[in-house]
Design a protein around this motif. Structure first.
Motif, PDB file in Angstrom:
ATOM      1  N   THR A   1       0.848  -1.194   0.000  1.00  0.00           N
ATOM      2  CA  THR A   1       0.000   0.000   0.000  1.00  0.00           C
ATOM      3  C   THR A   1       0.881   1.240   0.000  1.00  0.00           C
ATOM      4  OG1 THR A   1      -0.134   0.028   2.423  1.00  0.00           O
ATOM      5  CG2 THR A   1      -1.873  -1.155   1.233  1.00  0.00           C
ATOM      6  N   GLY A   2       0.421   2.257  -0.712  1.00  0.00           N
ATOM      7  CA  GLY A   2       1.149   3.520  -0.784  1.00  0.00           C
ATOM      8  C   GLY A   2       0.170   4.676  -0.907  1.00  0.00           C
ATOM      9  N   ARG A   3       0.635   5.880  -0.545  1.00  0.00           N
ATOM     10  CA  ARG A   3      -0.219   7.068  -0.568  1.00  0.00           C
ATOM     11  C   ARG A   3       0.546   8.219  -1.204  1.00  0.00           C
ATOM     12  NH1 ARG A   3      -4.823   9.206   1.947  1.00  0.00           N
ATOM     13  NH2 ARG A   3      -5.277   7.135   2.767  1.00  0.00           N
ATOM     14  N   LYS A   4      -0.181   9.014  -1.995  1.00  0.00           N
ATOM     15  CA  LYS A   4       0.402  10.167  -2.660  1.00  0.00           C
ATOM     16  C   LYS A   4      -0.577  11.334  -2.591  1.00  0.00           C
ATOM     17  CE  LYS A   4       2.578  11.531  -7.058  1.00  0.00           C
ATOM     18  NZ  LYS A   4       2.933  11.088  -8.427  1.00  0.00           N
ATOM     19  N   SER A   5      -0.042  12.559  -2.427  1.00  0.00           N
ATOM     20  CA  SER A   5      -0.862  13.767  -2.295  1.00  0.00           C
ATOM     21  C   SER A   5      -0.802  14.587  -3.581  1.00  0.00           C
ATOM     22  CB  SER A   5      -0.386  14.611  -1.109  1.00  0.00           C
ATOM     23  OG  SER A   5      -0.499  13.889   0.104  1.00  0.00           O
ATOM     24  N   PHE A   6      -1.927  15.210  -3.911  1.00  0.00           N
ATOM     25  CA  PHE A   6      -2.033  16.069  -5.077  1.00  0.00           C
ATOM     26  C   PHE A   6      -2.712  17.378  -4.668  1.00  0.00           C
ATOM     27  CE2 PHE A   6      -2.121  11.696  -6.478  1.00  0.00           C
ATOM     28  CZ  PHE A   6      -1.275  11.665  -7.573  1.00  0.00           C
ATOM     29  N   GLN A   7      -2.438  18.450  -5.410  1.00  0.00           N
ATOM     30  CA  GLN A   7      -3.035  19.766  -5.158  1.00  0.00           C
ATOM     31  C   GLN A   7      -3.561  20.315  -6.488  1.00  0.00           C
ATOM     32  OE1 GLN A   7      -2.934  20.742  -1.929  1.00  0.00           O
ATOM     33  NE2 GLN A   7      -4.190  22.564  -2.202  1.00  0.00           N
ATOM     34  N   PRO A   8      -4.727  19.835  -6.949  1.00  0.00           N
ATOM     35  CA  PRO A   8      -5.233  20.290  -8.250  1.00  0.00           C
ATOM     36  C   PRO A   8      -5.675  21.746  -8.252  1.00  0.00           C
ATOM     37  CG  PRO A   8      -6.841  18.901  -7.155  1.00  0.00           C
ATOM     38  CD  PRO A   8      -5.597  18.834  -6.337  1.00  0.00           C
ATOM     39  N   ALA A   9      -6.023  22.315  -7.103  1.00  0.00           N
ATOM     40  CA  ALA A   9      -6.444  23.715  -7.010  1.00  0.00           C
ATOM     41  C   ALA A   9      -5.957  24.281  -5.684  1.00  0.00           C
ATOM     42  CB  ALA A   9      -7.959  23.850  -7.143  1.00  0.00           C
ATOM     43  N   SER A  10      -6.024  25.609  -5.556  1.00  0.00           N
ATOM     44  CA  SER A  10      -5.485  26.254  -4.365  1.00  0.00           C
ATOM     45  C   SER A  10      -6.233  25.859  -3.099  1.00  0.00           C
ATOM     46  CB  SER A  10      -5.527  27.778  -4.528  1.00  0.00           C
ATOM     47  OG  SER A  10      -6.866  28.220  -4.748  1.00  0.00           O
TER      48      SER A  10
END
Length: 229
Positions: free
Chosen positions: A88-97
């Protein structure tokens, strides 16, 4: 002792809180009634595809999950669990402010029967997407109103907090196709199947060396001893 009659203004003051409480109760009951009759539809869950989340590899469970771990690491995922049959792994994204998205990727490796001498493994991949949004929370202060209790009044202060607004399982086939293609590349780097240990035939006994010929005995001539007389 007879109490003086209440004036019209005093009666209206007493009646206003009662009306407000009655209106609030009606709204609460209406909300409960609508939520109890709400139904969730699962018509989009057709259970007709067995290739979106699965692939079969000619490798062991440990080799397949190790390739999955390296594939996720190469894409910036933080690995939270790495076992011979689960990654299992986790990743963060920031598509908007003001929008934050986290994707949790899970790969399960299960053994499957194959041809004689070969081991097949089925890799099950699932990605869960959590979406968070910024919510402003207004602070409030309570003001006493004598016999009628307290009244909460909002003021200008507010705090920003990240609140989960959505959570869903990703079902895009191209998304999983790209992951499985990358897993296959890392699996090829490991050499595929475990190398077979060659069987070693028992070493034949070496023939014993023939016995060395015995050394010839040394003989010396014996002179006869003259007989006196």
């Amino acid at each position: 002792m007879t109490l003086p009659p209440l004036s019209t203004s005093a009666f209206s003051v007493l009646r206003t809180p009662v009306l407000v409480l009655g209106l609030v109760s009606m709204l609460v009951l209406a909300g409960c009634g609508s939520s109890s009759t709400r139904r969730v539809s699962y018509e989009t869950e057709e259970f007709d595809s067995t290739t979106t989340h699965t692939r079969t590899y000619t490798a062991t469970e440990a080799q397949t999950c190790e390739a999955a771990r390296r594939a996720l690491l190469s894409q910036g995922y933080m690995i939270s669990a790495a076992n011979p049959d689960l990654v299992t792994g986790r990743k963060s994204f920031q598509p908007a402010s003001e929008v934050h998205v986290e994707v949790e990727f899970r790969v399960v490796c299960a053994r499957e029967g194959g041809k004689a001498g070969k081991r097949n493994t089925v890799a099950f991949a699932t990605a869960l997407q959590d979406r968070y949004g910024i919510k402003k929370v207004n602070n409030s202060a309570s003001v006493g109103v004598g016999a009628f209790g307290s009244l909460s009044l909002p003021f200008a202060g507010s705090d920003d907090a990240m609140v989960k607004v959505a959570s869903e399982t990703l079902t895009d086939e191209l998304f999983y196709d790209r992951f499985f293609a990358l897993l296959d590349r890392f699996l090829e780097g490991q050499g595929g199947e475990e190398p077979e240990v060659p069987s070693v035939a028992p070493e034949a006994p070496r023939p014993s060396a023939p016995p060395a010929p015995a050394a010839p005995a040394l003989t010396f001539p014996v002179k006869p001893v003259p007989n006196p007389g």
